[in-house]
Design an enzyme around this catalytic site. Structure first.
Site, PDB file in Angstrom:
ATOM      1  CG  HIS A 195       0.023 -32.229 -18.764  1.00 22.09           C
ATOM      2  ND1 HIS A 195       0.190 -32.976 -19.902  1.00 22.09           N
ATOM      3  CD2 HIS A 195       1.069 -31.375 -18.715  1.00 22.09           C
ATOM      4  CE1 HIS A 195       1.285 -32.587 -20.518  1.00 22.09           C
ATOM      5  NE2 HIS A 195       1.844 -31.607 -19.827  1.00 22.09           N
ATOM      6  CB  CYS A 196       3.253 -34.499 -14.372  1.00 23.46           C
ATOM      7  SG  CYS A 196       4.666 -34.089 -13.327  1.00 23.46           S
ATOM      8  N   PRO A 197       4.033 -31.359 -15.947  1.00 20.45           N
ATOM      9  CG  PRO A 197       4.148 -29.130 -15.312  1.00 20.45           C
ATOM     10  CD  PRO A 197       3.315 -30.356 -15.170  1.00 20.45           C
ATOM     11  N   GLY A 200       6.910 -34.167 -18.274  1.00 21.83           N
ATOM     12  CA  GLY A 200       6.648 -33.882 -19.688  1.00 21.83           C
ATOM     13  C   GLY A 200       5.615 -34.790 -20.316  1.00 21.83           C
ATOM     14  CG  ASN A 201       3.487 -38.453 -21.122  1.00 20.98           C
ATOM     15  OD1 ASN A 201       2.520 -38.035 -21.756  1.00 20.98           O
ATOM     16  ND2 ASN A 201       3.960 -39.686 -21.251  1.00 20.98           N
TER      17      ASN A 201
END
Ligand code: ZN
Ligand code: ZN
Length: 369
Positions: A195-197, A200-201
């Site tokens: 999950h890559c902040p 944002g997805n």
């Protein structure tokens, strides 16, 4: 001892989906009363994961997307300052190719970022109550001879290697190979990478190639802007002096600082993902050491094609997969909403999904002791 056994999930037990209003009596599934007319509802409106939807469900993003706004703001601000304060000087003193190359790179970076952020990363739809009940029945029938609850794992053979599939207690299904449940978005994602902040997805099967193109092109853009700004300041300082140049071009100095501190991490990330693409690995598998060589050659990565070029083609140029969640589709009244995590039976408290399998085994051991 009876209490320790698993109970089946009745088909109608799924509660109201978080975020939706449960009125009394509830409206018919798939329909929403608005004045005197009933409007058919789309699936994204009752989607059980923690996502936000825009443009009538066409675009989706993780719920906490503040860091994504920061990423977008940094790229827009740095590039904007470069086009406004450096490009006119460089175009007149050196070549017009500099702003053209920068513009092409900039639009490529932004389009890859938006594709990564607003796409469905490969979410698997949760089991409907009837599907969950059917699977519970089958699991129950496997473990009637003992008092212990049956193990919620399944083994499949992939390229002659045995791969264990785990049961997802939130989505009520056995996760397909390489699928993992994202604790931030609360969805099972196929070929889950991480999950890559920053985007944002989740990064998964359907947006990994865009994510890789994004970080690779961002590395080039950052290095390009850094080199051009250094050239600009050097040329100016030859006529105006170094200190005067710094005082008269604060925007270029700011770009230089932003690029200097970000280029190393972006280059490092690009290098790491190039290694993952060449080995057909995911970040999740690499961190967990799923196919680590130290565990013996029999645990080698079963998805690798044993060739760097074939692995790169398979990861980056493979077929496009359609979205499985059909978020723009209308809810069918007879299907009902997907199983909600609030209807979990047996209940082990509000533990994280990743520890549910362990909790299940502990629960079984404590019952048989
Ligand atoms: Zn799941
Ligand atoms: Zn996620």
């Amino acid at each position: 001892m009876k209490e320790c056994e698993y109970r089946q999930i009745p088909p109608g037990i799924a509660g109201p989906v978080p975020g939706t209003v449960a009125s009394s009596p509830p409206p018919a599934a798939g329909l929403e009363r608005s004045g005197t007319t009933r409007r058919p509802r789309r699936k994204w409106e009752v989607f059980p994961g923690r996502n936000r939807f825009y443009c009538g469900g066409r675009l989706m993003l993780a719920r906490h997307s503040g860091v994504f706004a920061l990423t977008l703001g940094l790229i827009l601000a740095t590039s904007g300052l470069f086009f406004a304060f450096d490009c006119p000087f460089l175009a007149s003193h050196l070549t017009l190719a500099i702003p053209i190359i920068a513009a092409v790179l900039f639009f490529f970076v932004i389009s890859c970022l938006l594709q990564t952020s607003f796409r469905d990363p490969g979410i698997l739809p949760r089991a409907t109550p009837s599907e969950a009940a059917d699977l519970e029945k089958r699991i129950d029938s496997m473990g009637t001879s003992t008092y212990r609850p049956p193990a919620r794992t399944m083994e499949v053979v992939i390229n002659k290697y045995v791969v264990k599939l785990k049961y997802c207690y939130t989505c009520k299904m056995f996760r397909p190979p390489r699928t993992s449940h994202c604790s931030v978005c609360d969805n099972c994602v196929e070929r889950f990478d991480h999950h890559c902040p920053w985007v944002g997805n989740c990064v998964g099967k359907r947006n990994y190639r865009y994510f890789y193109a994004f970080i690779l092109s961002l590395s080039f853009l950052t290095a390009f802007i850094f080199a051009c700004v250094v050239t600009h300041l050097t040329l100016r300082s030859q006529t105006d002096g170094f200190l005067t140049t710094l005082k008269t071009t604060p925007a270029s100095v700011l770009e230089l600082v932003i690029c200097f501190f970000s280029v190393w991490s972006i280059l490092g990330l690009s290098g790491f993902h190039t290694y993952l693409v060449a080995s057909n690995l995911t970040t999740n598998e690499d961190i967990k050491g799923s196919w680590s060589n130290k565990r013996g050659s029999e645990f080698a990565n079963p998805y690798s094609h044993k060739s760097i070029l074939t692995n790169c083609c398979a990861v980056l140029c493979g077929p496009f997969h359609p979205s499985l969640i059909d978020r723009r589709g209308f809810i069918q009244p007879d299907v009902g909403t997907p199983a909600s995590p609030k209807s979990e039976i047996p209940s082990f408290g509000a533990k994280a999904d990743t520890s549910m399998e362990d909790a299940c085994q502990d629960f079984a051991i404590s019952c048989t002791a």
